[in-house]
Scaffold this active site. Structure first.
Site, mmCIF file in Angstrom:
data_model
loop_
_atom_site.group_PDB
_atom_site.id
_atom_site.type_symbol
_atom_site.label_atom_id
_atom_site.label_comp_id
_atom_site.label_asym_id
_atom_site.label_seq_id
_atom_site.Cartn_x
_atom_site.Cartn_y
_atom_site.Cartn_z
ATOM 1 N N LYS A 17 37.199 -28.452 30.762
ATOM 2 C CA LYS A 17 37.488 -27.243 31.538
ATOM 3 C C LYS A 17 38.987 -27.007 31.717
ATOM 4 O O LYS A 17 39.809 -27.885 31.451
ATOM 5 C CB LYS A 17 36.784 -27.333 32.899
ATOM 6 C CG LYS A 17 35.280 -27.044 32.768
ATOM 7 C CD LYS A 17 34.566 -26.956 34.095
ATOM 8 C CE LYS A 17 33.091 -26.607 33.842
ATOM 9 N NZ LYS A 17 32.288 -26.657 35.069
ATOM 10 N N ARG A 25 27.923 -33.803 33.302
ATOM 11 C CA ARG A 25 27.630 -32.816 32.247
ATOM 12 C C ARG A 25 28.819 -32.734 31.293
ATOM 13 O O ARG A 25 29.912 -32.348 31.713
ATOM 14 C CB ARG A 25 27.350 -31.475 32.918
ATOM 15 C CG ARG A 25 27.008 -30.341 31.968
ATOM 16 C CD ARG A 25 26.765 -29.062 32.756
ATOM 17 N NE ARG A 25 26.508 -27.937 31.877
ATOM 18 C CZ ARG A 25 27.451 -27.231 31.281
ATOM 19 N NH1 ARG A 25 28.716 -27.505 31.487
ATOM 20 N NH2 ARG A 25 27.118 -26.221 30.498
HETATM 21 C C1 8Y7 Z 1 28.702 -26.114 34.789
HETATM 22 C C2 8Y7 Z 1 27.392 -25.705 34.506
HETATM 23 C C3 8Y7 Z 1 28.794 -24.667 33.201
HETATM 24 C C4 8Y7 Z 1 28.900 -27.059 35.817
HETATM 25 C C5 8Y7 Z 1 26.497 -27.053 36.125
HETATM 26 C C6 8Y7 Z 1 31.533 -24.956 31.161
HETATM 27 C C7 8Y7 Z 1 26.332 -24.109 32.929
HETATM 28 C C8 8Y7 Z 1 31.088 -23.768 31.895
HETATM 29 N N1 8Y7 Z 1 29.560 -25.468 33.954
HETATM 30 N N2 8Y7 Z 1 26.299 -26.158 35.162
HETATM 31 N N3 8Y7 Z 1 27.469 -24.791 33.512
HETATM 32 N N4 8Y7 Z 1 27.760 -27.499 36.463
HETATM 33 N N5 8Y7 Z 1 25.454 -27.550 36.817
HETATM 34 O O1 8Y7 Z 1 32.772 -25.056 31.018
HETATM 35 O O2 8Y7 Z 1 29.993 -27.463 36.174
HETATM 36 O O3 8Y7 Z 1 30.756 -25.800 30.680
HETATM 37 S S1 8Y7 Z 1 29.335 -23.555 31.977
#
Ligand code: 8Y7
Length: 281
Positions: free
Chosen positions: A224, A258
């Protein structure tokens, strides 16, 4: 006390060890993969690799939520995610997390056998609470200030942890009113979602304060801007920064991380776990 075993549909995960959630973007515009996983075959190869590399959950998303992204219609989102969910279900024994904020998409995903609903809008869209109330799957409620198109314009908090905790309390209250019990809720502070660089690092530093809510925490920091902007690195040069953040998030209480780089993160977290094992014994 938080239970160690957490149920994801027909599969159980032991959350006393940090688990890796691998990101599978099926958006044509996904910012770090350039849409190259759009094809089903590629998505399956990517999934197989992430499972081999140590992912216990695969997060599938068909709507880009990067800052500035436009909304996607439900039909388009379904076209993107459903073939991938069905193909993964057929071939692999892994927990499928569905990254969506739309009730219709959730409904289809639940029927197809997903194990987790991952909603960056924390079930605030129309119909979502009802759909989740009618199943027994866990749900990840993420904090976001504002909406993706404009969220990075001028984020403001009185106190980042207090404000996010307050948001979680409100969302949990709405869940309880619909009969969604806390036992199936996972909380996510939403790194990068309506937060300045400073606010993101304060959040990471103080993340363990959110454990007071008594629920498992999921953290997504991989590649990010809070890494890229700090280091001045392009999206494909953020591995070391992302690994540091994954380690810190785990030390500060996150149970699911994640990430894009599953192999490297799994290794890093094994080293963390082997060390933590010797604390408090
Ligand atoms: C997150 C996410 C994204 C996060 C959860 C990216 C879908 C943006 N970020 N879901 N999603 N937490 N739970 O940079 O931080 O991956 S999308």
């Amino acid at each position: 006390m938080m239970p160690n075993n957490f149920q994801f549909g027909d599969k159980t995960l032991n959350l006393s060890n940090a688990q890796v959630m691998g990101i599978l973007n099926v958006t044509p515009d996904s910012f770090s993969d350039g849409g190259k996983f759009a094809g089903l075959e590629h998505a399956l190869k990517q999934t197989e690799q992430m499972i081999t590399d140590g992912a216990s959950l695969i997060d599938i998303g068909g709507e880009s939520t990067r800052p500035g992204a436009e909304d996607v219609a439900a039909e388009e989102e379904l076209d993107r995610v459903m073939p991938v969910i069905e193909a993964i279900k057929q071939r692999f024994d892994v927990i499928i997390s569905l990254d969506t904020s739309k009730a219709l998409v959730m409904e289809h995903g639940i029927k197809a056998g997903i194990g987790l609903i991952n909603d960056v809008r924390a079930l605030q869209n129309e119909g979502c609470l009802d759909v989740v109330a009618q199943c027994d799957l866990p749900v990840c409620l993420m904090h976001m200030q504002g909406m993706p198109r404009t969220m990075q314009q001028n984020p403001h908090y009185n106190d980042v942890i207090t404000d996010i905790s307050e948001f979680f309390k409100q969302r949990l209250h709405s869940c309880h009113q619909k009969g969604i019990k806390s036992e199936r809720v996972i909380l996510d502070p939403g790194f990068g979602f309506g937060k300045t660089l400073e606010q993101n690092y304060q959040l990471l530093a103080r993340q363990q304060e959110l454990l007071k809510m008594g629920l498992p925490i999921l953290a997504g920091i991989s590649r990010k801007s809070m890494i890229g902007n700090l280091l001045g690195r392009d999206v494909n040069e953020r591995l070391a920064g992302s690994l540091s953040a994954a380690v810190l998030a785990t030390l500060n209480g996150a149970r699911i991380i994640r990430v894009h780089d599953v192999k490297e993160t799994s290794d890093a977290l094994k080293v963390v776990e082997a060390t933590l094992h010797h604390k408090n014994i």
